[in-house]
Write an enzyme that holds these catalytic residues in place. Structure first.
Site, short mmCIF file in Angstrom:
data_model
loop_
_atom_site.label_atom_id
_atom_site.label_comp_id
_atom_site.label_asym_id
_atom_site.label_seq_id
_atom_site.Cartn_x
_atom_site.Cartn_y
_atom_site.Cartn_z
N SER A 177 0.82 -1.20 0.00
CA SER A 177 0.00 0.00 0.00
C SER A 177 0.86 1.26 0.00
CB SER A 177 -0.91 0.00 1.23
OG SER A 177 -1.57 1.25 1.37
N TYR B 292 -2.05 5.59 -4.45
CA TYR B 292 -3.00 6.69 -4.32
C TYR B 292 -2.35 7.92 -4.96
CZ TYR B 292 -5.60 4.12 -0.69
OH TYR B 292 -6.34 3.20 0.01
N THR C 43 -5.47 2.79 -7.29
CA THR C 43 -6.73 2.74 -6.55
C THR C 43 -7.50 4.04 -6.78
OG1 THR C 43 -5.82 1.25 -4.89
CG2 THR C 43 -7.77 2.50 -4.27
N LYS D 21 -7.99 -0.37 -9.61
CA LYS D 21 -8.70 -0.98 -8.48
C LYS D 21 -9.80 -0.04 -7.97
CE LYS D 21 -7.89 -2.85 -3.82
NZ LYS D 21 -8.65 -1.87 -3.01
N HIS E 250 -13.67 -1.40 -1.64
CA HIS E 250 -12.65 -1.07 -0.63
C HIS E 250 -12.92 -1.78 0.69
CE1 HIS E 250 -9.20 1.75 -0.66
NE2 HIS E 250 -9.24 1.58 0.64
#
Length: 379
Positions: A105, A129, A155, A251, A275
Site C-alpha cells: 500500500s 494513491y 486505486t 482498483k 474497498h
C-alpha cells in the site's frame, strides 16, 4: 495452526486494543457493505461433479505471465504497523514463501525497498494513491520500478475517506493520543502495548521518503486523508503510463460502464472492489458484480475481486464466475495481528489447503476446469 480464518480473527481481537482491532475489522457507517461482501459468497452454492480423477490436484495459475501457487493475492492494506512491527515486510515474505503476489500500500509502514529485501524473489505489486502533489506518486512509481515491482495497482475509489463511526467512538487519531480509555485498554493488552513502546508508533514511511521529509505520522496521514487529487480522471491513465512501464491494474471498479472505460484505456486488469466496505456504505459486493463484468470484459483483460473472502472455497467461487484471482485483505491481517509473520503464513497455508480440498470435492483437478456451471446462486 488454528482451524479457520475466523479463529485467527478471534485471536487478533484478543491481542489488539479495541481501537486497533476496530480499525482492522470495521467498515464504513453501519457496516452494510462490509457484511454484504461476506454474505455474497454464501449466496453461491457448489454443484460438484463426481467420478472424476482428482488424484492430482493443482491450484497453480498465472498472473500476467508469472507463476502463482493459487488464484490468491495478498492485497494492499494500510497502517499495518499498528498490528505488528515490520508488518509489511512480514506480509511480503509470507506471500513470497507461499508463491503468491503481495501488493504494498501507499500507506505502508515499511519502505518499499525494505519490503523488496524481505521478499527478494517475490512478485511484488505497488498500490498507488494519487495526491494533489503528483510528484509524490511519480516518485513512488520510480522507486517501485527500480525495486523490481512488476505491477501497479492504481486505486481510484477513495477521492475522500469514508465515514467510520467506530473510529469516532474510539477516539482514533494519528498519531495515537494517550487517554484514560486508551491507557486502560493497553493495560488489558500488554503484549501489543509492549511492542508499540519498544518499536515506536508506526509511520507512513514511503510517503515520507517520497516527500523528502522525516517521518511525521500526523502530517502524512493528513496528506492521505485530505490531499487526494480530486481531479483524477480516465485521461490521467496516460500520465500514469508515462511514469510506469509495467502492468497496470485499476482498483475500485464497481460497475460495467467503468469496466468498459478501463478496457478502452488499455489497462491490463481491473479489481472489482468496494474497498472492503470501508468507504461508501450500501454498495454491491464485488462478487455480485463479477458475472456481468467478467462477461463484458473478462476475455480482454484480467478481472480480479476483493472483499469478503475468508475460505479457500470462496476463491474457487470467484474463479468459477470469471475472476482471474482474489485479493485478500483482512484474512492475512488477522493472522498478522494474532501471531505476526507465522500467523500470516498459517492463514495463507490454511486457505490453500481448503482450496485443494474443495477442488477435489468439486471434481476438479485444475483451475481451468472451474466454470459457471459449478456454482449456482441460492434461490
Amino acid at each position: 495452526m488454528l482451524s479457520c480464518v475466523a479463529d485467527y480473527r478471534i485471536a487478533a481481537q484478543k491481542r489488539l486494543p479495541r481501537l486497533a482491532f476496530d480499525y482492522l475489522d470495521g467498515g464504513a457507517e453501519d457496516g452494510d457493505a462490509l457484511r454484504r461482501n461476506a454474505e455474497a459468497y454464501r449466496q453461491w452454492l457448489f454443484k460438484p461433479r463426481v467420478l472424476t480423477d482428482v488424484s492430482r490436484c493443482s491450484s497453480a495459475t498465472q498472473f500476467f505471465g508469472r507463476e502463482a501457487a493459487a488464484p490468491l493475492i495478498v492485497g494492499p492494506t494500510g497502517l499495518n504497523g499498528l498490528f505488528w512491527p515490520r508488518a509489511d515486510e512480514l506480509l511480503a515474505h509470507a506471500a513470497s514463501e507461499a508463491g503468491l503476489p503481495f501488493v504494498l500500500s501507499t500507506a505502508s509502514t515499511s519502505l518499499l525497498e525494505d519490503v523488496r529485501a524481505a521478499a527478494p524473489r517475490g512478485d511484488l505489486w505497488m498500490q498507488l494513491y494519487v495526491q494533489q502533489d503528483r510528484g509524490i506518486a511519480e516518485d513512488l512509481m520510480r522507486r517501485a520500478s527500480a525495486a523490481g515491482f512488476s505491477t501497479l495497482v492504481l486505486t481510484v475509489d477513495v477521492p475522500v475517506h469514508g465515514k467510520r463511526d467506530h473510529d469516532t467512538r474510539n477516539g482514533f487519531a494519528l498519531p495515537l493520543r494517550l487517554s484514560p480509555r486508551l491507557i486502560a485498554d493497553c493495560i488489558r493488552h500488554p503484549h501489543w502495548c509492549w511492542q508499540m513502546a519498544r518499536h515506536g508508533s508506526p509511520q507512513l514511511k514511503n510517503i515520507a521518503h517520497s516527500v523528502g521529509e522525516r517521518a511525521d505520522l500526523a502530517r502524512h496521514a493528513a496528506m492521505l486523508s485530505r490531499q487526494m487529487d480530486l481531479t483524477l480522471g480516465w485521461a490521467d491513465l496516460e500520465w500514469v503510463r508515462r511514469h510506469w512501464s509495467g502492468k497496470l491494474i485499476v482498483k475500485g471498479i464497481q460497475g460495467r460502464d467503468d469496466a468498459l472505460l478501463a478496457l478502452a484505456r488499455g489497462t491490463d486488469g481491473i479489481v472489482l472492489s468496494n474497498h472492503g466496505g470501508r468507504q461508501l456504505d450500501s454498495t454491491f459486493a464485488p462478487l455480485e458484480l463479477l458475472p456481468e463484468i467478467a462477461d463484458a470484459v473478462g476475455h480482454r483483460l484480467d478481472v480480479f475481486v476483493d472483499g469478503g473472502a475468508r475460505r479457500g472455497s470462496d476463491a474457487l467461487k470467484a474463479v468459477s464466475l470469471g475472476a482471474r484471482g482474489v485479493l485478500l485483505g483482512r484474512a492475512p491481517l488477522y493472522g498478522l495481528a494474532s501471531r505476526g509473520g507465522a500467523g500470516v503464513k498459517e492463514v495463507l497455508a490454511l486457505m490453500m489447503q481448503e482450496m485443494h480440498i474443495a477442488m477435489r470435492l468439486l471434481g476438479c483437478s485444475a483451475l481451468t476446469q472451474l466454470r459457471p456451471g459449478l456454482v449456482e446462486r441460492a434461490a
